[in-house]
Design a protein around this motif. Structure first.
Motif, PDB file in Angstrom:
ATOM      1  N   SER A 183      42.069   7.645  32.873  1.00 21.82           N
ATOM      2  CA  SER A 183      42.365   6.839  31.689  1.00 21.82           C
ATOM      3  C   SER A 183      42.602   5.370  32.004  1.00 21.82           C
ATOM      4  CB  SER A 183      43.611   7.385  30.998  1.00 21.82           C
ATOM      5  OG  SER A 183      43.446   8.750  30.739  1.00 21.82           O
ATOM      6  N   ILE A 228      37.196   9.591  26.204  1.00 20.82           N
ATOM      7  CA  ILE A 228      38.380   9.460  25.352  1.00 20.82           C
ATOM      8  C   ILE A 228      38.505  10.742  24.526  1.00 20.82           C
ATOM      9  CG2 ILE A 228      39.537   8.071  23.593  1.00 20.82           C
ATOM     10  CD1 ILE A 228      38.042   5.690  24.607  1.00 20.82           C
ATOM     11  N   HIS A 236      38.689  -5.075  30.787  1.00 19.14           N
ATOM     12  CA  HIS A 236      38.684  -5.017  29.330  1.00 19.14           C
ATOM     13  C   HIS A 236      39.057  -3.611  28.842  1.00 19.14           C
ATOM     14  CE1 HIS A 236      37.721  -6.447  25.369  1.00 19.14           C
ATOM     15  NE2 HIS A 236      36.985  -5.365  25.158  1.00 19.14           N
ATOM     16  N   LYS A 242      42.809  -3.102  28.956  1.00 20.44           N
ATOM     17  CA  LYS A 242      43.512  -3.866  27.935  1.00 20.44           C
ATOM     18  C   LYS A 242      43.422  -3.139  26.576  1.00 20.44           C
ATOM     19  CE  LYS A 242      43.718  -8.723  26.589  1.00 20.44           C
ATOM     20  NZ  LYS A 242      43.139 -10.051  26.785  1.00 20.44           N
ATOM     21  N   VAL A 243      42.231  -2.695  26.241  1.00 20.60           N
ATOM     22  CA  VAL A 243      42.040  -1.995  24.957  1.00 20.60           C
ATOM     23  C   VAL A 243      42.811  -0.677  24.945  1.00 20.60           C
ATOM     24  CG1 VAL A 243      40.351  -0.841  23.466  1.00 20.60           C
ATOM     25  CG2 VAL A 243      39.791  -3.059  24.485  1.00 20.60           C
ATOM     26  N   LEU A 244      42.702   0.078  26.022  1.00 18.91           N
ATOM     27  CA  LEU A 244      43.368   1.386  26.053  1.00 18.91           C
ATOM     28  C   LEU A 244      44.882   1.252  26.130  1.00 18.91           C
ATOM     29  CD1 LEU A 244      41.999   4.290  25.959  1.00 18.91           C
ATOM     30  CD2 LEU A 244      40.453   2.354  26.249  1.00 18.91           C
ATOM     31  N   ILE A 291      46.669  -0.596  24.369  1.00 27.24           N
ATOM     32  CA  ILE A 291      47.198  -0.603  22.997  1.00 27.24           C
ATOM     33  C   ILE A 291      46.813   0.644  22.206  1.00 27.24           C
ATOM     34  CG2 ILE A 291      45.379  -2.197  22.163  1.00 27.24           C
ATOM     35  CD1 ILE A 291      48.471  -2.894  20.519  1.00 27.24           C
ATOM     36  N   THR A 292      45.582   1.148  22.373  1.00 27.84           N
ATOM     37  CA  THR A 292      45.168   2.306  21.557  1.00 27.84           C
ATOM     38  C   THR A 292      45.728   3.613  22.069  1.00 27.84           C
ATOM     39  OG1 THR A 292      43.157   2.683  22.836  1.00 27.84           O
ATOM     40  CG2 THR A 292      42.966   1.276  20.900  1.00 27.84           C
ATOM     41  N   SER A 293      46.087   3.674  23.335  1.00 25.08           N
ATOM     42  CA  SER A 293      46.438   4.965  23.905  1.00 25.08           C
ATOM     43  C   SER A 293      47.735   4.945  24.704  1.00 25.08           C
ATOM     44  CB  SER A 293      45.279   5.439  24.795  1.00 25.08           C
ATOM     45  OG  SER A 293      45.594   6.634  25.438  1.00 25.08           O
ATOM     46  N   LEU A 345      50.280   2.647  24.976  1.00 22.43           N
ATOM     47  CA  LEU A 345      51.482   2.302  24.206  1.00 22.43           C
ATOM     48  C   LEU A 345      51.874   3.437  23.236  1.00 22.43           C
ATOM     49  CD1 LEU A 345      53.739   0.312  23.425  1.00 22.43           C
ATOM     50  CD2 LEU A 345      52.136  -0.751  21.822  1.00 22.43           C
ATOM     51  N   PRO A 346      50.927   3.973  22.449  1.00 16.44           N
ATOM     52  CA  PRO A 346      51.316   5.117  21.590  1.00 16.44           C
ATOM     53  C   PRO A 346      51.942   6.268  22.366  1.00 16.44           C
ATOM     54  CG  PRO A 346      49.183   4.290  20.893  1.00 16.44           C
ATOM     55  CD  PRO A 346      49.550   3.525  22.147  1.00 16.44           C
ATOM     56  N   VAL A 380      50.091  -2.541  30.179  1.00 18.30           N
ATOM     57  CA  VAL A 380      51.068  -1.787  29.392  1.00 18.30           C
ATOM     58  C   VAL A 380      52.323  -2.621  29.148  1.00 18.30           C
ATOM     59  CG1 VAL A 380      52.645   0.195  29.409  1.00 18.30           C
ATOM     60  CG2 VAL A 380      50.237   0.511  30.044  1.00 18.30           C
TER      61      VAL A 380
END
Lengths: 313, 313
Positions: free
Chosen positions: A102, A127, A182, A185-187, A189-191, A193-194, A249
């Motif tokens: 991941s 994903i 990249h 960075k995207v993951l 926030i989408t994954s 952090l949640p 993160v």
């Protein structure tokens, strides 16, 4: 006329939820002449053999990779560096190495230096997942209609990338290619952090007194339950994700904390307009997510996962 | 022989998702001889009439409550005080007033002083909902197998409480009775904090640059999507929840923030054991939630809500 398999021998290093699901795809579609795995625990190896998803299971990763033209790293990412160091000298020339982790920058950092010239490294991240772990939790439809992100380094043999694209396409995934930084960075926030937040809130509840905790469980359908599902994800896998995507993160946690503090202040001072304005704005993202699902397909059939689509008051 | 309806005339003050769902239950089971509503907007009144869930719809709440033996407050809770002040003098002797708000102490504070002697107040909170709003979003199965918590004040006529229990039992709910302060504390953690966090994280994402935001939406299935559903809940209703359960919410936000800060620090300093220990502990709560679902029923059929049971990496 028999169709030529995509690979001759595929070796999975680690055979949990993701590895075993991909092995099932290979079996189902006849994509490999031979599928083997290595796993540290006797129980996992026995289970993989019993499920019939591999032809052989080894304790030693070096034995598994011998003669393989595809090696799939599918352990928690914290183990990748040691595995790569171990198997590097035993990889066949022309072999493709991929992974399912991941996080991607740290994987490139840990794996690439150990791979000999003539071996092609195509890092990947399907994903997809459930909160269940182990080879028995896998199923071949796991990747259907889901994204798989590949992050090959510049200069990677395009033929090797194409074969990994073909593999994930066969699994039913939509494939995107981007650079590792990249992706991370995207993951984040989408994954990441949640998941961090879900682990935190469930931990906060777990620290309540026993009586209150029982009531939290009883009335969990009011929002909390969604978080418990996320917070049941594999502990070792997620430990390694956070340790290996530290910068990205921590950056998003910092943003999140600032935003939460601002809301906390608005609640304390009774600033209803601030709250309402944010709560209205967030509906727009939901609409975009739903439009995206309609455009790309909403996901997968997951036979063994309880449906918990409720959002409650 | 016709069964006597539970109520003669029921008046809903506000007829959104919850009010209209309960009105549908009354209709379906013939629990009221007459069902009316009041709503401020012409569009809502027209819609309620068009759906056939009320016999009459008034702009003025005072007209709606005339002669009613049950009044259901179903506006956002911030409006309760003004509504109660307005309708108080027009309530028939022996009338029962109940509500469906997600906070209970503030509701007792705002409503009770305006009710004349001989009117029975039985505050209630059906723990059910979707992220959709308005009378057209309602459906009678919304409350099936869900909890409904009643918080009557000491000394309330037991016969009035029994009738409200009978109403929610007919709707398919399991009814619990507790005091208002305890309700607010439990719901602060099971519902209000999860919603606050979901609103925050979706807001954090919304503040990202446009390109990154598009990618967050694209890869939302990796955990973020569950939060977007919660963060699409009704903005005015939730503004009022936070403003009216301020103390309990700020208390749990504070605990949550401390716990998140500790995890943030563990990530920064690479303390894998701390992370793994928490992530293992949180699985226990998930197991309890699943056991509880199996013991009490997992919830409801929700025809119009997309299923999003995925938990992803």
């Amino acid at each position: 006329m028999t169709k030529t398999p995509l690979f001759n021998k595929v070796a999975f290093i680690g055979i949990g939820l993701i590895g075993s699901s991909l092995a099932r795809v290979l079996r189902r579609d006849g994509l490999a002449a031979e599928v083997v795995c290595s796993a540290r625990s006797d129980g996992t190896r026995d289970k993989a053999m019993e499920l019939g998803i591999v032809d052989a299971a080894y304790a030693d990763a070096r034995e598994a990779v011998a003669g393989a033209d595809l090696v799939v790293l599918a352990t928690p990412i914290g183990a990748y560096g040691a595995v790569a160091e171990q198997i590097g000298p035993h990889l066949a020339p022309g072999c493709i190495v991929t992974d399912v982790g991941s996080v991607k920058l740290a994987v490139v950092r840990d794996v690439d230096p150990h791979l000999p010239a003539g071996v092609h490294f195509v890092p990947g991240h399907p994903i997809a997942g459930t909160e269940h772990s182990g080879p028995e939790a896998g199923f071949p439809e796991l990747f259907r209609d889901r994204w798989c992100i590949l992050t090959p380094l510049p200069g990677t043999d395009p033929a090797a990338v194409d074969k990994i694209v073909a593999l994930w396409t066969a699994a039913g995934s939509k494939v995107d290619i981007m650079d590792a930084a990249h992706h991370d960075k995207v993951l984040a926030i989408t994954s990441h952090l949640p998941h961090l937040i879900a682990y935190t809130i469930v931990g906060t509840a777990d620290d309540l007194g026993e009586h209150l905790k029982q009531e939290v469980i009883k009335y969990s359908a009011s929002g909390f339950r969604d978080f418990t599902r996320i917070a049941a994800s594999d502990p070792v896998m997620w430990r390694d994700v956070f340790l290996n995507n530290r910068e990205a993160v921590l950056e998003v946690v910092q943003r999140f904390t600032e935003d939460l503090t601002a809301l906390q202040r608005a609640i304390r001072w009774g600033e209803g307009d601030t709250l309402e304005a944010l709560f209205t704005r967030t509906r727009g993202i939901r609409r975009s997510v739903i439009d995206m699902q309609q455009a790309y397909g909403s996901g997968i059939a997951r036979p063994d996962v309880p449906k918990t689509g409720e959002v409650d008051e």
